[in-house]
Scaffold this active site. Structure first.
Site, short mmCIF file in Angstrom:
data_model
loop_
_atom_site.label_atom_id
_atom_site.label_comp_id
_atom_site.label_asym_id
_atom_site.label_seq_id
_atom_site.Cartn_x
_atom_site.Cartn_y
_atom_site.Cartn_z
N GLU A 84 0.80 -1.27 -0.10
CA GLU A 84 0.01 0.13 0.03
C GLU A 84 0.75 1.20 -0.11
O GLU A 84 0.43 2.21 0.67
CB GLU A 84 -1.01 0.00 1.24
CG GLU A 84 -2.10 -0.86 1.18
CD GLU A 84 -2.99 -0.92 -0.07
OE1 GLU A 84 -2.87 0.25 -0.71
OE2 GLU A 84 -3.49 -1.83 -0.40
C1 LIG Z 1 2.53 -9.80 0.23
C2 LIG Z 1 2.23 -8.67 -0.63
C3 LIG Z 1 0.92 -8.41 -1.18
C4 LIG Z 1 0.77 -7.37 -2.09
N1 LIG Z 1 -0.54 -7.17 -2.27
C5 LIG Z 1 -0.88 -6.37 -3.51
C6 LIG Z 1 -2.06 -6.06 -4.18
O1 LIG Z 1 -3.01 -6.69 -3.46
N2 LIG Z 1 -2.19 -5.48 -5.14
C7 LIG Z 1 -1.02 -4.70 -5.55
O2 LIG Z 1 -1.28 -4.06 -6.55
N3 LIG Z 1 0.20 -4.81 -5.14
C8 LIG Z 1 0.52 -5.63 -3.99
N4 LIG Z 1 1.58 -5.84 -3.61
C9 LIG Z 1 2.77 -5.05 -4.31
C10 LIG Z 1 3.20 -3.87 -3.11
O3 LIG Z 1 2.24 -2.83 -3.07
C11 LIG Z 1 4.66 -3.42 -3.64
O4 LIG Z 1 5.36 -4.56 -3.51
C12 LIG Z 1 5.15 -2.08 -3.02
O5 LIG Z 1 4.40 -1.29 -3.63
C13 LIG Z 1 6.70 -1.95 -3.32
O6 LIG Z 1 6.67 -2.15 -4.70
P1 LIG Z 1 8.19 -2.88 -5.05
O7 LIG Z 1 8.15 -4.38 -4.29
O8 LIG Z 1 8.26 -3.18 -6.64
O9 LIG Z 1 9.35 -2.37 -4.41
P2 LIG Z 1 10.46 -1.06 -4.81
O10 LIG Z 1 9.46 -0.12 -5.61
O11 LIG Z 1 11.06 -1.60 -5.89
O12 LIG Z 1 10.93 -0.43 -3.71
C14 LIG Z 1 12.21 -1.17 -3.03
C15 LIG Z 1 12.65 -0.09 -2.09
O13 LIG Z 1 13.00 0.98 -2.72
C16 LIG Z 1 12.00 2.14 -2.11
N5 LIG Z 1 11.57 3.23 -3.00
C17 LIG Z 1 11.35 2.89 -4.17
N6 LIG Z 1 11.10 4.11 -4.85
C18 LIG Z 1 11.32 4.97 -3.98
C19 LIG Z 1 11.14 6.45 -4.00
N7 LIG Z 1 10.62 6.99 -5.16
N8 LIG Z 1 11.46 7.24 -3.14
C20 LIG Z 1 11.84 6.56 -1.67
N9 LIG Z 1 11.99 5.26 -1.90
C21 LIG Z 1 11.96 4.56 -2.88
C22 LIG Z 1 10.85 1.57 -1.37
O14 LIG Z 1 10.52 2.31 -0.20
C23 LIG Z 1 11.55 0.11 -0.77
O15 LIG Z 1 12.25 0.52 0.30
C24 LIG Z 1 1.85 -6.71 -2.48
C25 LIG Z 1 3.11 -7.07 -2.20
C26 LIG Z 1 3.21 -8.00 -1.15
C27 LIG Z 1 4.79 -8.42 -0.86
#
Ligand SMILES: Cc1cc2nc3c(=O)[nH]c(=O)nc-3n(C[C@H](O)[C@H](O)[C@H](O)COP(=O)(O)OP(=O)(O)OC[C@H]3O[C@@H](n4cnc5c(N)ncnc54)[C@H](O)[C@@H]3O)c2cc1C
Length: 558
Positions: free
Chosen positions: A419
């Site tokens: 989220e």
């Molecule tokens: C168990 C689980 C359930 C989920 N359920 C859903 C769902 O129902 N629907 C859905 O759509 N998604 C879902 N997600 C996805 C989830 O919302 C994303 O994993 C999350 O938004 C982070 O994206 P990412 O994993 O690609 O991490 P990344 O975006 O790659 O982030 C990696 C790190 O970099 C940091 N970062 C990245 N960009 C920035 C920035 N611009 N400024 C500062 N820091 C930054 C982040 O804070 C984090 O620490 C789920 C994920 C999991 C693991």
């Protein structure tokens, strides 16, 4: 260990923080909902928490089977009308305050976080469809999501589009009959496939032909698992993830292969509609932190009362005592209770502001927008810290699985990630919420705290947060973002401390002196004496600026 929902804590917060009577909620109804939700969560869901963790959701072909007991529990959830509590009356909901619905969700989260994710996502979808759905969508889908018959999902994430939602590539092509064909792969979709219900209503972000790059080109689509004629839509669950925690919550890879969907709201208006869903979901994720913290605290208290280890420091030759008698264990227990109370007060307060906003109060809408990143990020940080302390209180028994303390820590760890990661929440706070309404939203919050705060440490934190806010507003973007996380923690602790102090005063005024009241008031005293000064200490980090973070490249840290 049995779990008891914290109905007395919840009622106190609803009365004195949310001031639920002002929202038109009858006291008897509030009690009835709290008691009914507690009975359901304790009786039906809590016993399934461990089974869900060990048996897990299973992927079988393109179907997903839930662990034993979950299908029946979901039926009982629907039959009990628990999805309907705070849903709009015109869609078959009970129309009760969202703040009361928050107490219900806290109970579900505490009892069984993996189960609670399913209704949580439906709440967000209800909000999005009620605000942006067409008349037909409101007629054909909304009432069945509200009843719980058809749960909903939220599909943003793709392999290359996580925090950067604007990078998503899923395509939507017009079919010529008013519907659209959706093609693409969504990952990490919570409850994307399961056997709790026949139909699942996916809300999917996709890009229409010739849409501009980034978030401006995104539209929202309603894509049901079963089409109106009963046929299966072209959506396949390719796999489910193996995760650290919430094992019973199926986290799915969904392939949309020309699936039939319908536009929700305007073309290219997807982010607006999705934010309606996400803001609600963000607060609900904050509540996950509260629920897990409550459950972990109760478990640690029960264990510490029974585990006998070591003589008291004041009587080294004496008999061994329960570990709850040792000062450091007492510190951990007090901290767990204090942080849980603070996160509950902050999160419920945010829901209460949304309730006020629904009556046209724009200042309340801005207050809710400001509190949302605080409740999401700090609430979930509290969930992790308290669950981790819970493991610590158990000693070695916390690290092995049979006590259940470890499951709370594993389950809690996702909440700061999804989220919008907590880092993204901190960026939202300093980039958008600090300047919301020309800064009035933040300034009026500080003014309200100043008008009420009595404790000198709370007043000192108010001064510090206000000065930092001024510094960050005038800083470069890099410096502002560099200070965002410590600033978010400071502001969250300030708001929680303010609300807890008010709660303590209310308990004192009511002359309550039973064990519960004495315990809660000493937890509030601990919050003011220990947690508030810690937050004050974060000021240096918040104001240090980007130079400190970027002096060397990340490779130099290897
Ligand atoms: C168990 C689980 C359930 C989920 N359920 C859903 C769902 O129902 N629907 C859905 O759509 N998604 C879902 N997600 C996805 C989830 O919302 C994303 O994993 C999350 O938004 C982070 O994206 P990412 O994993 O690609 O991490 P990344 O975006 O790659 O982030 C990696 C790190 O970099 C940091 N970062 C990245 N960009 C920035 C920035 N611009 N400024 C500062 N820091 C930054 C982040 O804070 C984090 O620490 C789920 C994920 C999991 C693991």
């Amino acid at each position: 260990m049995s779990f008891a929902c914290p109905t007395r804590d919840q009622r106190l917060v609803l009365d004195h923080v949310v001031r639920i009577a002002e929202l038109g909620a009858d006291g008897e109804i509030v009690d009835a909902v709290l008691e009914g939700a507690a009975a359901f969560a304790e009786g039906e869901l809590a016993p399934l928490n461990r089974i869900g963790d060990t048996v897990r959701a299973r992927h079988d072909g393109d179907a997903v089977r839930m662990p034993p007991g979950f299908v029946d529990a979901y039926r009982a959830f629907v039959a009990g009308g628990w999805q309907t509590v705070a849903a709009p009356q015109e869609a078959g909901g009970q129309g009760l305050p969202l703040a009361l619905g928050a107490a219900v969700m806290e109970d579900l989260n505490a009892a069984n976080l993996a189960f609670a994710l399913c209704p949580m996502l439906s709440i967000g979808a209800i909000e999005a469809l009620a605000r942006f759905g067409s008349d037909q969508q409101k007629r054909d889908y909304l009432p069945r999501i509200v009843s719980g018959e058809w749960p909903a999902t939220m599909n943003l994430t793709e392999p290359q589009a996580g925090s950067d939602v604007g990078a998503l590539k899923t395509r939507a092509e017009p079919a010529g009959d008013g519907s659209w064909r959706i093609t693409g792969t969504k990952i990490y979709i919570t409850y994307g496939e399961h056997d709790l219900a026949d139909n699942i209503i996916h809300l999917v972000l996709a890009r229409t032909p010739d849409a501009p790059a980034g978030t401006r080109g995104i539209s929202l689509f309603l894509v049901p698992k079963l089409l109106p004629d009963g046929r299966r839509n072209a959506i396949v669950c390719a796999s489910i993830e193996h995760k650290l925690g919430i094992h019973a919550s199926p986290t799915c890879v969904l392939n949309y292969d020309g699936a039939t969907g319908w536009l929700v709201g305007e073309e290219r208006g997807g982010m607006r509609a999705m934010f309606a869903m996400m803001n609600n979901a963000r607060l609900n994720v904050g509540l996950q932190g509260v629920g897990i913290a409550e459950r972990a605290t109760q478990r640690a208290l029960a264990f510490a009362a029974e585990r006998i280890q070591g003589a008291p420091a004041t009587d080294p030759a004496g008999a061994a005592v329960a570990i709850a008698e040792h000062a450091d264990v007492r510190r951990m227990l007090l901290r767990m209770r204090a942080l849980t109370m603070g996160a509950r007060a902050l999160t419920y307060a945010a829901f209460g502001e949304i309730d006020r906003a629904a009556t046209g109060d724009t200042a309340a809408a801005d207050r809710a927008a400001l509190l949302t990143p605080l409740a999401k990020a700090w609430g979930t940080d509290v969930g992790c810290e308290v669950a981790s302390l819970g493991v610590q209180v158990h000693g070695g028994m916390g690290y092995v699985e049979e006590t259940g303390a470890a499951q709370h820590l594993r389950d809690a760890r996702i909440a700061p990630i999804y989220e919008g990661t907590n880092g993204i929440q901190a960026a939202d706070l300093v980039q958008r919420k600090l300047s919301l309404g020309n800064g009035d939203a933040f300034d009026s919050l500080i003014a309200d705290i100043r008008a009420e705060a009595e404790d000198e440490r709370l007043v000192a934190l108010t001064d510090s947060v206000e000065i930092l806010a001024a510094t960050l507003r005038n800083a470069t973007v890099e410096d502002r973002l560099a200070g965002s996380y410590p600033f978010l923690t400071m502001t969250s602790v300030l708001v929680a401390g303010w609300l807890l102090e008010r709660l303590g005063r209310a308990m004192e005024a009511a002359g309550e002196a039973d064990e519960f009241s004495r315990g809660r008031r000493s937890a509030i005293d601990y919050f003011l004496a220990a947690v508030v000064p810690e937050a004050l200490g974060l000021g240096a980090a918040a104001g240090a600026g980007a130079e400190l973070l970027y002096r060397v490249p990340a490779s130099a840290l290897a």
